[in-house]
Design a protein around this motif. Sequence first.
Motif, PDB file in Angstrom:
ATOM      1  N   UNK A 137       0.454  14.516  -3.000  1.00  0.00           N
ATOM      2  CA  UNK A 137      -0.226  13.906  -2.327  1.00  0.00           C
ATOM      3  C   UNK A 137      -1.445  14.714  -3.362  1.00  0.00           C
ATOM      4  N   UNK A 138      -1.556  14.549  -5.097  1.00  0.00           N
ATOM      5  CA  UNK A 138      -2.960  14.251  -5.109  1.00  0.00           C
ATOM      6  C   UNK A 138      -3.283  12.751  -6.240  1.00  0.00           C
ATOM      7  N   UNK A 139      -2.352  11.700  -5.852  1.00  0.00           N
ATOM      8  CA  UNK A 139      -2.410  10.309  -5.878  1.00  0.00           C
ATOM      9  C   UNK A 139      -2.104   9.339  -4.551  1.00  0.00           C
ATOM     10  N   UNK A 140      -3.786   9.464  -4.606  1.00  0.00           N
ATOM     11  CA  UNK A 140      -3.577   8.294  -3.093  1.00  0.00           C
ATOM     12  C   UNK A 140      -2.878   7.765  -3.238  1.00  0.00           C
ATOM     13  N   UNK A 141      -2.825   6.379  -4.447  1.00  0.00           N
ATOM     14  CA  UNK A 141      -2.472   5.734  -4.489  1.00  0.00           C
ATOM     15  C   UNK A 141      -0.257   5.395  -3.838  1.00  0.00           C
ATOM     16  N   UNK A 142      -0.063   6.861  -4.396  1.00  0.00           N
ATOM     17  CA  UNK A 142       1.206   7.096  -3.950  1.00  0.00           C
ATOM     18  C   UNK A 142       2.062   7.710  -2.873  1.00  0.00           C
ATOM     19  N   UNK A 143       0.960   7.975  -2.259  1.00  0.00           N
ATOM     20  CA  UNK A 143       0.488   8.772  -1.330  1.00  0.00           C
ATOM     21  C   UNK A 143       0.899   8.112   0.135  1.00  0.00           C
ATOM     22  N   UNK A 144       0.104   6.708  -0.037  1.00  0.00           N
ATOM     23  CA  UNK A 144      -0.147   5.917   0.735  1.00  0.00           C
ATOM     24  C   UNK A 144       1.065   5.422   1.134  1.00  0.00           C
ATOM     25  N   UNK A 145       1.457   5.058   0.207  1.00  0.00           N
ATOM     26  CA  UNK A 145       3.425   4.668   0.173  1.00  0.00           C
ATOM     27  C   UNK A 145       4.504   5.521   1.075  1.00  0.00           C
ATOM     28  N   UNK A 146       3.853   6.295   1.661  1.00  0.00           N
ATOM     29  CA  UNK A 146       5.168   7.385   2.200  1.00  0.00           C
ATOM     30  C   UNK A 146       4.878   7.492   3.964  1.00  0.00           C
ATOM     31  N   UNK A 147       6.363   6.996   4.071  1.00  0.00           N
ATOM     32  CA  UNK A 147       6.351   6.944   5.975  1.00  0.00           C
ATOM     33  C   UNK A 147       7.060   7.432   6.481  1.00  0.00           C
ATOM     34  N   UNK A 148       7.119   8.237   6.723  1.00  0.00           N
ATOM     35  CA  UNK A 148       8.429   9.301   8.149  1.00  0.00           C
ATOM     36  C   UNK A 148       8.961   8.192   9.128  1.00  0.00           C
ATOM     37  N   UNK A 149      10.072   8.884   9.296  1.00  0.00           N
ATOM     38  CA  UNK A 149      11.052   7.835   9.671  1.00  0.00           C
ATOM     39  C   UNK A 149      10.382   7.199  11.251  1.00  0.00           C
ATOM     40  N   UNK A 150       9.161   7.707  12.040  1.00  0.00           N
ATOM     41  CA  UNK A 150       9.093   7.189  13.010  1.00  0.00           C
ATOM     42  C   UNK A 150       8.174   5.794  12.416  1.00  0.00           C
ATOM     43  N   UNK A 151       7.431   6.260  11.555  1.00  0.00           N
ATOM     44  CA  UNK A 151       6.351   5.292  11.508  1.00  0.00           C
ATOM     45  C   UNK A 151       7.267   4.049  11.300  1.00  0.00           C
ATOM     46  N   UNK A 152       8.139   4.355  10.426  1.00  0.00           N
ATOM     47  CA  UNK A 152       8.385   3.264   9.320  1.00  0.00           C
ATOM     48  C   UNK A 152       9.468   2.826  10.448  1.00  0.00           C
ATOM     49  N   UNK A 153      10.101   2.970  11.695  1.00  0.00           N
ATOM     50  CA  UNK A 153      10.254   2.054  12.655  1.00  0.00           C
ATOM     51  C   UNK A 153       9.547   1.088  13.433  1.00  0.00           C
TER      52      UNK A 153
ATOM     53  N   UNK B 202       8.241   4.267   0.870  1.00  0.00           N
ATOM     54  CA  UNK B 202       9.022   5.844   0.658  1.00  0.00           C
ATOM     55  C   UNK B 202       9.334   6.247   2.026  1.00  0.00           C
ATOM     56  N   UNK B 203      10.797   6.305   2.599  1.00  0.00           N
ATOM     57  CA  UNK B 203      10.754   6.744   4.204  1.00  0.00           C
ATOM     58  C   UNK B 203      10.579   8.785   3.863  1.00  0.00           C
ATOM     59  N   UNK B 204      10.090   9.293   4.042  1.00  0.00           N
ATOM     60  CA  UNK B 204      10.227  10.935   3.203  1.00  0.00           C
ATOM     61  C   UNK B 204       8.922  11.640   4.424  1.00  0.00           C
ATOM     62  N   UNK B 205       8.502  11.930   5.525  1.00  0.00           N
ATOM     63  CA  UNK B 205       8.275  12.385   6.190  1.00  0.00           C
ATOM     64  C   UNK B 205       6.953  14.188   5.547  1.00  0.00           C
TER      65      UNK B 205
END
Length: 658
Positions: free
Chosen positions: A392-408, A373-376
Motif C-alpha cells: 500500500x506504500x508503493x503506488x506503482x505496485x498497488x495500482x496493479x492489484x484488482x479484486x475479482x469483480x474488477x478483473x471481470x 494481480x487478482x487480489x482483493x
Amino acid sequence: MPRFLYLYLRGYHRYALPVLTVLVLVVLAWYAWYWAVAGFVALGLILYVMYKKEQAFAEEFQTYITTLRHRVKKVGEDVISELPIGILLYDEEQTIQWHNRYILKLFAEADTLVGTKLEELSPSLAEWLKKEEREGTIRFNELSLDIISYPEERLLYVIDNTGYHELKKKYRQEQVVFLNIHLDNLDEVTQGLDEQRRSLLVGRVTNTISRWASEHGIYLKRTASDKFFGVMDEQTLREIEETKFDILDRVRELTRHNKIPVTLSIGVGAGNSSLTELGDLAQSSLDLALGRGGDQAAVKRYPDKVTFYGGKSNAVEKRTRVRARVISHALRDMIKESDKVFIMGHRDPDMDAVGAAIGMLKAVQVNEREGYIVLDQEEEYPSISRLMEEINKEKDLKEHLLSPHEAVELISDKSLLIIVDVHKPSLVLEPRLLDRFERKVVIDHHRRGEAFIAEPLLVYIEPYASSTSELVTELLEYQSDHIEMSRLEATVMLAGIVVDTNNFSMRTGSRTFDAAAYLRRHGADPILVQKLLKEEKEQFIKRSRIVEQAEIYRGKIAIAVAEADERYGQVLLAQTADTLLTLDDVVASFVLSKREDGQVVISARSLGEINVQVIMEKMHGGGHLTNAATQLEDISVEDAVQWLKEVIDEYLEGGRET
C-alpha cells in the motif's frame, strides 16, 4: 356365463324363427285348423328340447370353467413355488412371513424360514435394505444374488445370477491393460560414470524390471534406454496393486548405495476396450506420475478414476536449465500475443503465491503489456498482512492489484490468465474466473494432483523446486537481460523462497540458492524479509501452547491439536508444524485446528522421510512431499485426529494413495 355367450344363446336371432313359425301357423289356421294344431304341438316339443339342451350346456360350461379355474390356480401356485426366482414377504420388523420354496435352495436347507429375521438369514441382505434402494446385488456364501425390492409391499425378489456375475468378473479380469515405465533420473545417476559402470548399472535395473514383469506374466518391451512398454490383464493389475507396486521399492533399494538412487515412474491405463483409449490413459497416467515428481505409479481407469502408489521419496533436482529457458520463451510469446494479462494465486494467499504473482507481473511489464494481480485489498489475509501494508506504500505496485469483480470488467478475448502456486481449480482465489479465460498458463511447484485446471495452453510444474517464486525467478532471468526490480518486488519473491524452504533448511537445491542470489543482486533485502515474516508475541505464545500439547505418535510423528475455544490462522498452524519438526526424533508433524466456519484444518510438515502430501491427499488435501495441508468439513476435531491416525497407519504399513 360370459355375456358374449349369453347373447349368442339368448339373443334376438334365437327368437326370430319361433315367432315366424307361430305367425305362419296362425295364418294356416284360417285354412286348415287341424294342420295348425299339429304344427303348434311340434313347435312346443322343439322349444322344450332346445330349452333342456341349453340348460345342459350351461351346466357343462360352468363345470368346465370351475375346473379350468382350479387348474390355473394350481398351476400358478406351482409356478410361484417352483419358479427359479426367490419370492419373500416380510413384516415391519423384517421378520419373514411367507416365501416360496426356491428361497430355501438359496439360503438354507430347511422346511421353512417363516418367523426368521432377515438379519439372521443374511446380514448383508438386511444391511442392503437399509440403503432403501430398488435394485442391488449381495453376496451370500458363494452366490451372487440380485435383489429387487418393493418396500411398499415389503416384498423381495431374489435372483441367483452367480453365473452372470462370474462371467462378468472373468471378462473384467481379462480386459487388456497398458503399462508405461520410465526411468526418472537415469541421466543424472549415470553422469560421470564410465561406459562399463553405466552399462552394469542399467543392466541391473533392466534385469530387475524384467524379472518383475516375468513374475506377473506381463509382456514387456523396451522402447528406449529409459522407457518400457507392457501389456497385461486386469487381474494381473489388481495383483500388482495388492503389492503396492513393489517394483518401485525394488529398483530404489537396488541402487540405494548410489549418490542418487534410480527411481521409476509408472503409468497404467485400464478399464476400456479401445486400445487407442488405453494408450492415451497409460500415457496421461505416466505424465501425471512424472508431474508429481516421479518415483510413483499412477493407475488411471476409464473414465477418470486415478489411483497413486509410492511417491515416498523426494523429487530429484534436475541439473539443466533448458526447460526453464524454453518455458520462459514460450511464456514471453504468449504475453506478447495478449492485450491484458491477469495473474492469480490460491485462496488465503501466502508469501510464495504473492511473490510469484509479483514476479509474473514484472515479466508482463518487461514485455510491455498491461498486467494485473487478482487480489482483493479489502479482504484480510493474515499470512501477508505486513506485506499488504508495504504494498500500500508503493503506488506503482498497488495500482496493479484488482479484486475479482474488477478483473471481470477488464477481461477480453485476447486476455491471458497466469495461475501461480496452485493447479487445482477448487483452490484458486476465484474459481469463477477460470471459465472467463480461453487462454491460461499454470506455474506451480506442488506435485500434480488428479484435479487440474482445464485446457491450459502452457503448464510449468516442477515438484523438485523449493517454491513457485524460485520457478518464476528462473523464468524472469530469460525474459530480458535488463530487468529492473524495486526493493520490495525482489524482497517479496525472496520471502516466498524463505517461507517455503523454512529458511533454506528444507527442499533446497543448488538452483534455489541461484534464484536467491539473483534476487539479492536485484535489490532483495534480507532485513525486510525478516520484517515481513515477524510475528507478534501473542502468536508466539499460542504456538508454544500447541507445541506443549503435542502427542508423539508411533515414536516419530507429532500430532498437536489447538485449543477448541481459540481460533488460529493458517500461518500460525504451519509455523507450529515447523516448530514440532525441531523436536528430537520427530520426522513429521500434524497440527489440527477448527476454524470459525466449522472446518477442521490440518497443517502437515515433514523432514522428507514421510511424504505428508500422500497422507493429506487421502484426506482430500494436497501439497508437497514435506509441506501439505487439508480442510475437512462436517467433522469434529476428535474424529479428524482418529482419521489422521488411521491414514498414517495405512501409509506406514505400505498403504496406497488414492
